[in-house]
Design a protein around this motif. Structure first.
Motif, PDB file in Angstrom:
ATOM      1  N   GLU A 357       0.528  -2.023  -0.038  1.00  0.00           N
ATOM      2  CA  GLU A 357       0.250   0.177   0.136  1.00  0.00           C
ATOM      3  C   GLU A 357       1.304   1.021  -0.286  1.00  0.00           C
ATOM      4  OE1 GLU A 357      -3.324  -0.375   3.183  1.00  0.00           O
ATOM      5  OE2 GLU A 357      -3.199  -2.375   2.382  1.00  0.00           O
ATOM      6  N   PHE A 358       2.020   1.271   0.646  1.00  0.00           N
ATOM      7  CA  PHE A 358       3.087   2.719   0.477  1.00  0.00           C
ATOM      8  C   PHE A 358       4.794   1.880  -0.040  1.00  0.00           C
ATOM      9  CE2 PHE A 358       0.377   2.117   4.534  1.00  0.00           C
ATOM     10  CZ  PHE A 358      -0.296   3.211   4.599  1.00  0.00           C
ATOM     11  N   ASN A 359       4.954   0.776  -0.218  1.00  0.00           N
ATOM     12  CA  ASN A 359       5.773   1.238  -1.541  1.00  0.00           C
ATOM     13  C   ASN A 359       6.736   0.795  -0.775  1.00  0.00           C
ATOM     14  OD1 ASN A 359       6.508   0.119  -3.824  1.00  0.00           O
ATOM     15  ND2 ASN A 359       6.804   1.989  -4.979  1.00  0.00           N
ATOM     16  N   MET A 360       6.574   0.365   0.829  1.00  0.00           N
ATOM     17  CA  MET A 360       7.860   0.709   1.476  1.00  0.00           C
ATOM     18  C   MET A 360       8.547  -0.672   1.431  1.00  0.00           C
ATOM     19  SD  MET A 360       8.030   4.096   2.625  1.00  0.00           S
ATOM     20  CE  MET A 360       9.603   3.576   3.781  1.00  0.00           C
ATOM     21  N   ASP A 361      10.595  -0.002   1.297  1.00  0.00           N
ATOM     22  CA  ASP A 361      11.045  -1.983   1.773  1.00  0.00           C
ATOM     23  C   ASP A 361      11.756  -1.482   3.402  1.00  0.00           C
ATOM     24  OD1 ASP A 361      11.032  -2.941  -0.575  1.00  0.00           O
ATOM     25  OD2 ASP A 361      13.182  -2.278  -1.835  1.00  0.00           O
ATOM     26  N   VAL A 362      11.305  -2.545   4.324  1.00  0.00           N
ATOM     27  CA  VAL A 362      12.019  -2.616   5.028  1.00  0.00           C
ATOM     28  C   VAL A 362      12.261  -3.453   5.935  1.00  0.00           C
ATOM     29  CG1 VAL A 362      10.246  -0.597   6.213  1.00  0.00           C
ATOM     30  CG2 VAL A 362       9.601  -3.475   6.225  1.00  0.00           C
ATOM     31  N   ILE A 363      13.301  -3.776   7.215  1.00  0.00           N
ATOM     32  CA  ILE A 363      13.616  -4.541   7.241  1.00  0.00           C
ATOM     33  C   ILE A 363      13.201  -4.687   8.950  1.00  0.00           C
ATOM     34  CG2 ILE A 363      16.176  -5.717   8.281  1.00  0.00           C
ATOM     35  CD1 ILE A 363      17.719  -3.655   6.368  1.00  0.00           C
ATOM     36  N   THR A 364      13.169  -6.537   9.067  1.00  0.00           N
ATOM     37  CA  THR A 364      12.491  -6.393  10.683  1.00  0.00           C
ATOM     38  C   THR A 364      13.551  -6.911  11.000  1.00  0.00           C
ATOM     39  OG1 THR A 364      10.311  -6.251   9.230  1.00  0.00           O
ATOM     40  CG2 THR A 364      10.371  -6.967  11.546  1.00  0.00           C
TER      41      THR A 364
END
Length: 598
Positions: A357-364
């Motif tokens: 939905e927000f096109n965010m690449d994240v590291i968890t």
């Protein structure tokens, strides 16, 4: 108000809620032929792909019965244990509930916990036996289970099939006859309970509410009681499959409001809307506060996307009030957020929604739970530890407590042995064992929440071939012998890989972590040492050998000293490289811990 019925659907995951909701919409002509599709209320791609409901959806239907037209407000709810907060919000806005039980699977753990939630709010329960058209259906036995559970009469249970539409007319009749009309005074000062909200990029924030008392009119000045902010009700309306604007909505009904709010923090789920000119004395007592169970760090891949990630999380929280987050920083990953989730599936869904939905690449980072520490200098003051990095120095520590849960597992009796072994391996204590029928057993365990965070649910499903159902609720904190396991790469601790574990598991986890990281970290031009440590004591080590260029390839023949000279030169270069070289740790490595048992 006499002709309004507000109801929700509660059931275990995959018992056919969404399909039955489709048939209710068909029967009341709330949906046109062109809009028809399976699971019409599951409007998120993710929900369709996984076949689960994530969000509760509100929809209004009209039904003629004995010459009168009734307005039915349905709030569809999720069935997975991770989304029980959504269920509690839906229940707070209703007077009745359809309890749906699969005729082939019988009563499952989540059915029981959602039912208790509904009974606490004094909801009228209508039991529905779904999927009776299946060849494996066992209606007699499952009806007995329902009678034992809620003490109803056999004739109160409605046999139905969401697939064929059988029994749907009986369900609609029962909703009108059995569920009470909402109580409220349309002439009292306005009180409306917000049970959900969504972000619209063009119109700002749309809040969904149920009017408990009074009437809300278009253009009226309204006040949100939690934030004390006043707005104009630019548009109000009812929720069918689309939004239909209205001029006024009275007590007992469900609707939406658009008032041009742009800041996500100004709308709180559970807040009360009242009139700015004639405010109500007190807000409505709504549903319970959300208690996150699992914490994980969420970091942007690119450092300059930090602010973008913040606004994405704020918009997501509007739609998912059970998500909590606060800023934090890590030496390895830079600036990010410490997010609280209700469980592992919830964490996975949030990650997926940030991406889609927000096109965010994240590291968890590795998920963990929150602990309470007591220090020696003041053993009465608790210190909350949400992150292994905040773990106090063991020398100054008096004791540490971890959260415990009561777990209910319902399964076929043939899997009892393997389920007990799994729970005892996870430090569980068996409290109770009840045979619901000759081949279905309910096991009750008390166990640490930290042990079920990683892979418990998946392993439970695999050892019971998908039959076991699982539900849990917190029972407080208990003292425990915990240690912090640090992972060092070439002597430097990587804080994102630290974990708080029970001392008995520390060596095992340290060894497995080192082995897993050895597989995942790519080889460099120099030797990489991976170590697991408790304080200053190294408990496990793996070494990734260096990539080597064959510098002696051009020496064919001649004296051995020529080769030795070249090798010594290479050795010096590698030593220098190791001093200034840094090791890139791939994203897969941060989640490796979750797959230690694979």
């Amino acid at each position: 108000m006499e002709h309004i019925r507000n109801f929700c659907i509660i059931a275990h995951i995959d018992h056919g809620k969404s399909t039955l909701a489709d048939r209710l919409l068909d029967m009341t002509n709330a949906i046109s032929e062109r809009e028809k599709m399976d699971q019409v209320l599951d409007n998120m791609d993710l929900e369709r792909e996984r076949g689960i409901t994530i969000k509760s959806h509100a929809v209004q239907m009209y039904y003629k019965f004995e010459g009168k037209e009734y307005t039915l407000n349905l709030i569809d709810t999720p069935g997975h244990v991770d989304f029980s907060y959504e269920v509690s919000r839906a229940i707070a806005a209703c007077e009745g509930a359809l309890l749906i039980v699969d005729a082939s699977q019988g009563i499952q753990a989540q059915t029981i916990s959602n039912l208790y939630l509904a009974l606490e709010h004094d909801l009228e329960i209508i039991p529905v036996l779904n999927k009776i058209d299946l060849p494996s259906a066992n209606p007699e036995e499952v009806s007995d289970q329902i009678i034992d559970l809620i003490g109803c009469k056999r004739e109160d249970i409605i046999p139905a099939s969401g697939k064929t539409g059988q029994g749907v007319d009986k369900i609609l009749e029962a909703i009108v006859k059995r569920i009470p009309a909402p109580k409220g005074d349309p002439n009292a000062p306005l009180q409306a309970l917000i049970f959900d909200s969504v972000y619209n990029p063009y119109r700002g924030i749309e809040a969904y509410f149920k009017v408990v008392n009074g009437t809300i009119r278009k253009g009226q000045r309204v006040k949100f009681m939690a934030t004390d902010k006043v707005y104009n009700a630019d548009e109000i309306g009812i929720l069918q499959l689309k939004q239909y604007p209205k001029d006024e909505i009275s007590a007992g009904d469900v609707g939406y409001i658009v008032s041009g709010i742009k800041d996500a923090r100004e709308v709180k789920v559970g807040d009360t809307i009242t009139s700015a000119d004639n405010p109500a004395d007190a807000p409505i007592e709504g549903f319970e506060e959300v208690k996150p169970m699992v914490f994980a760090g969420v970091y942007p891949v690119e450092i300059d996307q930090y602010e973008e990630l913040r606004s994405s999380l704020e918009k997501l929280r509007l739609n998912d009030a059970s998500l909590t987050f606060e800023p934090e920083s890590s030496a390895a990953l830079g600036f990010g957020f410490r997010c609280g989730f209700l469980g592992m599936l919830h964490m996975e869904i949030v990650q997926e929604r940030l991406d889609r939905e927000f096109n965010m690449d994240v590291i968890t980072t590795v998920p963990n739970v929150s602990y309470i520490a007591y220090m020696k200098k003041d053993p009465t003051v608790p210190v909350k530890v949400n992150n292994p990095a905040d773990f106090p120095d063991p020398v100054k520590l008096d004791r540490i407590e971890e959260p415990y849960i009561k777990a209910q597992i319902i399964s076929k009796s043939e899997y009892v042995g393997s389920i007990m072994k799994l729970c005892i391996d996870k430090r569980g204590i068996l409290k109770n064992q009840v045979y619901l029928t000759s081949d279905r057993v309910e096991l009750t365990f008390e166990m640490p929440l930290a042990e079920i965070v990683f892979d418990f649910y998946d392993r439970l499903k695999s050892i019971s071939r998908g039959y076991a159902s699982f539900d849990y609720y917190p029972i407080g904190y208990r003292e425990s012998d915990l240690v912090k396991v640090d992972i060092l790469i070439n002597g430097d601790p990587v804080d994102a890989l630290s974990a708080l574990v029970h001392r008995s598991n520390a060596y095992d986890i340290g060894r497995k972590m080192c082995e897993k990281l050895k597989e995942l970290i790519p080889r460099q031009q120099f030797v990489i040492a991976i170590q697991a440590a408790i304080g200053s004591k190294i408990i496990a080590r793996e070494t990734i050998s260096a990539l080597r260029k064959d510098v002696t390839a051009k020496c064919y023949g001649g004296d051995i000293t020529r080769k030795r000279k070249l090798l010594e030169k290479q050795k010096e270069g590698k030593k220098r490289m190791k001093q200034i070289g840094s090791v890139e740790i791939p994203q897969k490595a941060f989640l490796a811990v979750l797959k230690l048992n694979d």
